[in-house]
Design a protein around this motif. Sequence first.
Motif, short mmCIF file in Angstrom:
data_model
loop_
_atom_site.label_atom_id
_atom_site.label_comp_id
_atom_site.label_asym_id
_atom_site.label_seq_id
_atom_site.Cartn_x
_atom_site.Cartn_y
_atom_site.Cartn_z
N GLN A 149 58.03 -16.78 -20.13
CA GLN A 149 57.27 -17.77 -20.53
C GLN A 149 56.20 -17.19 -21.33
O GLN A 149 55.54 -16.28 -21.16
N ARG A 150 56.12 -17.61 -22.58
CA ARG A 150 55.31 -17.30 -23.70
C ARG A 150 54.22 -18.30 -23.94
O ARG A 150 54.32 -19.58 -24.00
N GLY A 151 52.78 -17.82 -24.18
CA GLY A 151 51.76 -18.64 -24.78
C GLY A 151 52.07 -19.11 -26.31
O GLY A 151 52.36 -17.98 -27.04
N THR A 152 51.81 -20.12 -26.53
CA THR A 152 51.87 -20.55 -28.16
C THR A 152 50.48 -20.97 -28.50
O THR A 152 49.84 -21.66 -28.02
N TYR A 153 50.10 -20.50 -29.69
CA TYR A 153 48.76 -21.01 -30.24
C TYR A 153 48.93 -20.85 -31.84
O TYR A 153 49.57 -20.52 -32.46
N THR B 116 53.14 -16.69 -30.85
CA THR B 116 53.60 -16.87 -29.54
C THR B 116 53.52 -15.36 -28.88
O THR B 116 53.57 -14.45 -29.44
N ASP C 145 50.30 -13.81 -22.38
CA ASP C 145 49.10 -13.73 -22.59
C ASP C 145 48.64 -13.89 -21.10
O ASP C 145 47.59 -13.79 -21.05
N TYR D 81 48.05 -16.40 -19.71
CA TYR D 81 47.18 -17.70 -19.56
C TYR D 81 45.62 -17.28 -19.93
O TYR D 81 44.84 -18.18 -19.36
N GLU E 6 39.23 -22.88 -24.56
CA GLU E 6 40.08 -23.89 -25.20
C GLU E 6 38.93 -24.44 -26.35
O GLU E 6 39.28 -24.66 -27.49
N ARG F 217 45.63 -23.77 -28.01
CA ARG F 217 46.63 -23.62 -27.39
C ARG F 217 47.83 -24.65 -27.14
O ARG F 217 47.46 -25.95 -26.76
#
Length: 364
Positions: free
Chosen positions: A42-46, A97, A100, A102, A107, A130
């Motif tokens: 699972q990857r964070g996307t920004y 991505t 991270d 989370y 935010e 995010r």
Amino acid sequence: MIPSVYEDEDHRGRMRYTLTETEHGHAWGVCAEAEGLFGEPQRGTYELFGWVPQAEVHGWVGNRVWLVPDDETLDPWLLEDAENSGQLLGTDSLVLTGLDDYEGPPEGHRGRVRVHDGHRWLGSCLEFARVLPREQGAHPLVLRGLAPRDQLRAALMKGTRRALDLEQAFLEIQDDQGEPLTERLLWARVSTWRPSSYGTDLIDLELDGELVTPVPEYARPIWERWLAGPPDTAAAWAGLDTRRRWAWHALVRERACRRTHRDRPAGHAYELDGRHVTDEPGLYLALGEAVNGPGGYFGGCLAALDDCLRGTFGYTAPATLFWRDAATAREHLSQALSPGGQPYDLFGVVLNLLAEGGVHVTLA
């Protein structure tokens, strides 16, 4: 003691995988094949709005990419194994991505953020947001040819939802020589099981709990190489790019944590082959092999190197190190950036750290 080999008339072979309960350490069973071990974590996307590039950013960006808010009241924020998903059409936004946990700036943070990969500034953005990922179902893990232990047999016979929830477990992994390699944590809930074609009294056990840390697909060839056994020649990693060198180093580190090291006596002379030290993982891989031979570990960051110099990782001070082709490392590692973006000489810091640890280094 868990046997490393299970044999019957239909199935002979070394068992690479042991499913182990975490609380008391008993084994649920052992098997030769684990299907579903590889996947995308699972990857964070920004989305970085108002992106102003300072360098070309394509595909894989870096193992450690730092976002540094201009507001110094906030610490830099880390994206690991970061990728560039491209700029959105019709916008000035860049999408990154990465892994991270989370964590990161709030935010609602407003203000410029500068981005670097530990070696160069990549650019800056006016603000970021995010992007919440789509819900992803857990990928099943199928343990094929599993030889179940009595506790697992009892749970399967009972068959209730509670009995089939094995809760947290480790998938302990050893190579084909029977040596511990690494492990993966997962939440093990049995979704189904059936007799296995691998042999009599063996089963295929399907777990619907997702792996906490699945192995990325790009690392599969490296894992297959290590599952066959450790390298018997130095610099087997030399032809890999930086991303895959880090994947190789991850297995070197995890394997080292599961082995007992015998420190060499003080006064030992080491030799480092510096021809392939063109990036940070190459530095630590070459150091590890200089001290502990092919596939050896001796740190993966400055703090870990300092720990290794204190003993129990094959080294006893004082010692000497003959560093061949040191100019390669000096060329590629002299210009580095701290998490906050301050420039420093990584090559020089490593030399100082070695000296403080009792290593007399001769550069050639």
